[in-house]
Design an enzyme around this catalytic site. Structure first.
Site, mmCIF file in Angstrom:
data_model
loop_
_atom_site.group_PDB
_atom_site.id
_atom_site.type_symbol
_atom_site.label_atom_id
_atom_site.label_comp_id
_atom_site.label_asym_id
_atom_site.label_seq_id
_atom_site.Cartn_x
_atom_site.Cartn_y
_atom_site.Cartn_z
ATOM 1 N N LYS A 105 33.788 -40.369 27.552
ATOM 2 C CA LYS A 105 35.045 -40.194 26.810
ATOM 3 C C LYS A 105 35.240 -38.757 26.342
ATOM 4 O O LYS A 105 36.363 -38.272 26.289
ATOM 5 C CB LYS A 105 35.128 -41.163 25.634
ATOM 6 N N LYS A 128 36.259 -48.145 36.213
ATOM 7 C CA LYS A 128 36.555 -49.335 35.424
ATOM 8 C C LYS A 128 38.070 -49.424 35.141
ATOM 9 O O LYS A 128 38.706 -48.402 34.882
ATOM 10 C CB LYS A 128 35.797 -49.196 34.099
ATOM 11 N N LYS A 157 42.327 -48.936 29.564
ATOM 12 C CA LYS A 157 43.606 -48.765 28.878
ATOM 13 C C LYS A 157 44.119 -47.340 29.018
ATOM 14 O O LYS A 157 45.314 -47.101 29.017
ATOM 15 C CB LYS A 157 43.432 -49.044 27.382
#
Ligand code: AQP
Length: 344
Positions: free
Chosen positions: A115, A207, A210
């Site tokens: 991230k 993956k 969102k």
């Protein structure tokens, strides 16, 4: 407070774009566990703000996750549904765990690396310490089981390490204060079935997420039938027909992902899907998958809309859940403070 024997805790971040991976990997499991466990389901808004959230959108996103829980079949009267920021003890216990966990443990967390990317210096301190807050969420309720997707496995291992170190560091006080040999349980993750890691529809190596900039990469829980069909039609695949065996399927990530989604929606295994579709082209498989996805998701989407149109009722569910969660959280924090040696 005695240690519960079958308490489930799990959470979902209100960061928008709730998708099929969140549903199959987590929310659907939450629903199933209600029959056998005492469940606490949390909209983890404190986690959400570890990256920037537009204040004008956050409330709507909190209600949307709550609506997804309720629309999927979570019963807020029998179990607890609330949003994390209503219970101050999550942040309080996270601080204690920041002092128990070691820098080296957090440095190994792959989700932070993914991230934060290359710009680590600019990531929030909260994003780095995210896993200690997650450990606090779970252990505040001394939960025994946590249903999650595969991506959360490492954070669950860290939760176990933090519980073990706390129990060990304070073993004398824990025993002396009548809690037996350990205060926090070794929480078990529940990561099983064909949907523990749903991949992006545009890239079988990534993956479904969102925050993916491509809306075509995910099916969201609010997509209508035409949008679901379009996204599945446009999903990346290879030119070969569907294979006979799971072995062959494994070598084809995009095909593997679509078969996995089909299997999860049909509540069966990938082998069963292959026995029906082996040798068939994607031009036959994709419409069947779209039809199944619409059949399963349309009722949830309709029910979510109904809840979203009634924010007063959603807020009442969250308030009631918070009142019941707080009673447990206050008790735990009182005991934790006594174990550490704080004056009350
Ligand atoms: N692709 C996935 N397949 C299976 N399970 C998944 N989960 C997430 N993505 C998949 C599971 O959904 C639960 C809630 O996730 P979250 O909202 O707490 O955060 P996340 O894991 O960071 O979700 P996203 O969608 O991938 O968001 P971004 O883009 O922000 O990274 C968890 O149990 C998770 O395992």
């Amino acid at each position: 407070m005695t240690q519960p024997s079958n308490r489930v805790f799990s959470g979902v971040q209100p960061t928008g774009n709730l998708h099929l991976g969140n549903y199959l990997g987590a929310i659907r499991k939450f629903v199933a566990l209600q029959n056998s466990h005492e469940c606490i389901y949390c909209v983890v808004d404190l986690h959400a703000v570890t990256v920037w959230q537009d204040p004008a959108e956050l409330g709507k996103n909190i209600r949307e996750v709550t609506a997804a829980f309720l629309a999927s079949g979570i019963d807020p009267r029998k179990h607890i549904v609330f949003n994390q920021s209503q219970i101050a003890q999550h942040a309080e216990l996270a601080w204690v765990f920041n002092c128990v966990a070691r820098m080296g443990w957090l440095n190994r967390m792959t989700q932070f690396k993914e991230k934060a990317g290359k710009d680590k210096e600019n990531a929030s301190v909260g994003l780095f310490s995210y896993p200690t807050l997650m450990a606090a969420d779970i252990l505040l309720y001394r939960a025994t089981h946590v249903p999650v997707g595969d991506d959360q496995k490492q954070h669950l291992e860290l939760t176990r390490d933090i519980a073990a170190k706390f129990n060990n560091d304070f073993s004398k006080q824990i025993t002396a204060q009548g809690h037996g040999e350990s205060y926090f349980p070794q929480t078990e993750p529940i990561i099983e079935g064909p949907a523990t890691r749903i991949m992006s529809l545009r890239d079988g190596a990534k993956k479904m997420s969102k925050s993916d900039p491509s809306d075509l990469s995910r099916i969201t829980l609010t997509d209508d039938a035409d949008t679901i069909a379009k996204k599945i039609r446009k999903a990346k695949t290879d030119p070969a027909p569907l294979p006979e065996t799971l072995e062959e399927l494994k070598a084809r990530p995009e095909a593997d992902n679509l078969v996995g989604i089909y299997a999860a929606l049909a509540e069966t295994g990938k082998a069963e899907i292959l026995s029906e579709f082996a040798g068939k082209e994607f031009s036959a498989f994709k419409p069947a998958l779209a039809e199944l996805a619409v059949e399963k998701l349309a009722p949830i989407s309709a029910e979510m809309t109904r809840w979203m149109d009634d924010p007063t009722s959603v807020d009442a569910v969250l308030r009631d859940g918070a009142d019941r969660a707080r009673a447990i959280a206050e008790e735990t924090m009182k005991e934790v403070k006594a174990i550490i040696g704080f004056l009350s």
